[in-house]
Design an enzyme around this catalytic site. Structure first.
Site: not given
Length: 480
Positions: A252-254
Site C-alpha cells: 500500500s502507499k503507507r
C-alpha cells in the site's frame, strides 16, 4: 451486451503496482471482449490532491500501453470524466434519494470519516453513527435548515435487514445491515464521498464490470443498496486479491509499495511490469509465464483470478524482466543500457559491443554498474582460490602454468579481436590435448578477478584490449 470497464484512480500520489494491476485487468477484460476501457479521474477528496498526479496517471498508462477509449483527455459520450466537474450530478442524485426516503440530512457536528477503506481512519472519528438525524421530524429538519445549519447527506439503511450479493471472485457474500453505518453520500462542501460518486458514475457511464481491491468487499453492500434505491441494474463485481510484500503486509502507499516510476528507473521494462503484475492474482492455467501485452489479451480470463493473496517476489520479477530484455532487438537493448553505463565505460570501451555481450545476462539494468566495474578497475587483491575449479580440474599450479604459456602466446598476436584471441587459445588447448574449459577458466579469472562474469574470457579480452589483458595475466601469474 457491450463490456465496459473503467480505471478510476485518485490523483493523490504516484502510480503503484496495485493500482496498475487494477487498470491492467480492466483493460485486458475490455480488450478480450471487444469492449470499452474508460479512464475516470476521482478527485473529490480535495484535501489529498497531489500536484502533477494527473499527469503521472496519463504518463503511466501511456508508457505501459494501456490505451483508454474514453476519458478526460479524449472525451466520450458519458463525460465529464473528472469527478470534480460532475458535482451537480451528485447533488441531483443525492436529492433524489432524499425525496424517496433513502437518505437524510445529518446536522451532527463530528468529523466525517474517510470513505475510502484503503485509507486509515482520521483521528477523532466517531464510528458507527447511530442514525439520530434520520429520526428528525420534517419540522425539525426545516428548523435546522432555516437556521442555516450545515449538513451532510447520509444513506438511510434499514438495520434490521441483510444484503446478499455475488462477487465474481469471492462468491456469495451476505452482510447483516447492523454491521453497516449510514454512510455519508454528500459532504458539507458539496463534494460526494468516494462510495457515492463511484455508484453514480459507474451507472451513468454504463460500467458492466467493476474491478477493485478486495478491501472494498465490506463496503459493497452499501453500493448494492444504493443501486437498488435508484432502481438500477447492478454491475458485475470483481474484487481482486491483495498483493503482499516480502514483510507479509499488504502493499500500500503507507507500506511503501513499489511505484511504477521506481521500477522503470531501475530498468524494468514496461512490458515486463505488465507481464509480472498480470500474474499477481491471475494465472493462464498453463506453465507459461512470459507474455507480451497481445498475449495477455488473448489469454486473459477473469474466471482465472484467484482469491489467495499474491506475493510480490522481486527475484521472480527480475528474472521475468531479463526474459523481456533478451527478447529486445540489440539496438533497443543498447539504448536501454546506455543510461546505466558508468562514464568511464562509455569513454574507454565499445559500449555497443558490450551491450551485445551482456544482453542475455541482464535482469535489471540498474545492476550494470556493479556488473561491469571490473572492466575499468581490476581488484588485484582477489582470492587465488578462484582459480580452483573441481569441474574443470583446475589447480593453482596448473592455472599458473596455463597463464604463463598464454602470456607468451598472446603477446605475439598481431591482431587482437575475437577470432584471433580465440584461435590462439583454442590452438593451445589442442596442443595440450585439453578441453577448452580448463584453459578458459584461469584466463577468465585472471582478466576479471571474479568468480562470475557477464561474459566469457575471450569477450573480456577483446573488450580490454591487448595491453590491459596481458597486464592482468601478468598480475595473476605474480599472485599465483
Amino acid at each position: 451486451m457491450e463490456v465496459r470497464t473503467r480505471f478510476a484512480p485518485s490523483p493523490t500520489g504516484y502510480m503503484h503496482i496495485g493500482n496498475l494491476r487494477t487498470a491492467l485487468y480492466a483493460y485486458l477484460h475490455a480488450r478480450k471482449n471487444k469492449g470499452t476501457f474508460i479512464l475516470r479521474i476521482e478527485d473529490t477528496d480535495q484535501a489529498r490532491l497531489v500536484e502533477d498526479s494527473v499527469k503521472v496517471i496519463y504518463d503511466s498508462l501511456a508508457i505501459t500501453g494501456l490505451e483508454h477509449d474514453e476519458g478526460p483527455d479524449i472525451g466520450g459520450p458519458v463525460g465529464p470524466y473528472v469527478q470534480s466537474a460532475r458535482l451537480p450530478i451528485y447533488r441531483q442524485h443525492a436529492e433524489q434519494l432524499l425525496s424517496a426516503g433513502h437518505a437524510y440530512r445529518c446536522f451532527c457536528e463530528k468529523h466525517e470519516k474517510s470513505e475510502d477503506p484503503s485509507e486509515e481512519e482520521h483521528e477523532g472519528v466517531i464510528l458507527g453513527y447511530d442514525g439520530r438525524c434520520g429520526r428528525l421530524s420534517e419540522a425539525e429538519v426545516k428548523a435546522n435548515l432555516d437556521k442555516g445549519m450545515p449538513y451532510v447527506i447520509r444513506q438511510k439503511i434499514d438495520h434490521d435487514g441483510r444484503t446478499a450479493f455475488k462477487d465474481f471472485v469471492y462468491g456469495e457474500i451476505t452482510v447483516e445491515h447492523k454491521q453497516l453505518d449510514d454512510q455519508i453520500l454528500l459532504k458539507r462542501d458539496g463534494y460526494p464521498t468516494y462510495n457515492f460518486a463511484n455508484v453514480v458514475d459507474d451507472h451513468l457511464m454504463g460500467i458492466t464490470h467493476v474491478m477493485r481491491g478486495c478491501e472494498y468487499i465490506s463496503s459493497t453492500p452499501k453500493y448494492i443498496l444504493l443501486y437498488k434505491a435508484f432502481g438500477w441494474e447492478i454491475p458485475e463485481h470483481i474484487h481482486l486479491p491483495h498483493i503482499m510484500g516480502p514483510n507479509g503486509k499488504k502493499l500500500s502507499k503507507r507500506e511503501g509499495s513499489a511505484a511504477l516510476s521506481d521500477l522503470l528507473d531501475k530498468g524494468y521494462l514496461p512490458e515486463a511490469v505488465l507481464n509480472y503484475i498480470a500474474l499477481l492474482g491471475w494465472n493462464p492455467g498453463t506453465e507459461q509465464e512470459f507474455f507480451t501485452k497481445a498475449g495477455l489479451i488473448e489469454k486473459f480470463d477473469i474466471a482465472r483470478i484467484g482469491r489467495a493473496p499474491a506475493m510480490f517476489d522481486e527475484v521472480k520479477f527480475s528474472w521475468l524482466n531479463g526474459q523481456h530484455i533478451k527478447a529486445l532487438q540489440p539496438a533497443a537493448a543498447h539504448a536501454l543500457f546506455l543510461k546505466f553505463y558508468p562514464e568511464k565505460i562509455l569513454k574507454d570501451f565499445d559500449a555497443a559491443k558490450l551491450s551485445g555481450l551482456i544482453q542475455g545476462k541482464i535482469e535489471k539494468p540498474s545492476d550494470i554498474p556493479a556488473m561491469v566495474a571490473f572492466l575499468t578497475a581490476l581488484d588485484e587483491n582477489y582470492s587465488t582460490e578462484l582459480f580452483i575449479n573441481k569441474k574443470n580440474k583446475t589447480t593453482l599450479e596448473g592455472s599458473r602454468a596455463v597463464l604463463t604459456d598464454l602470456q607468451a602466446l598472446l603477446s605475439g598476436l598481431s591482431a587482437w579481436d575475437h577470432a584471433a584471441v580465440y584461435g590462439a587459445v583454442n590452438s593451445y588447448a589442442e596442443s595440450k590435448a585439453s578441453k577448452i574449459g580448463p584453459i578458459m577458466w584461469p584466463l577468465r579469472i585472471a582478466l576479471s578477478g571474479l568468480a562470475v562474469t557477464p561474459t566469457g574470457a575471450i569477450e573480456i579480452a577483446e573488450l580490454l584490449g591487448k595491453e590491459e589483458s596481458l597486464r592482468r595475466i601478468s598480475v595473476a601469474i605474480g599472485r599465483l
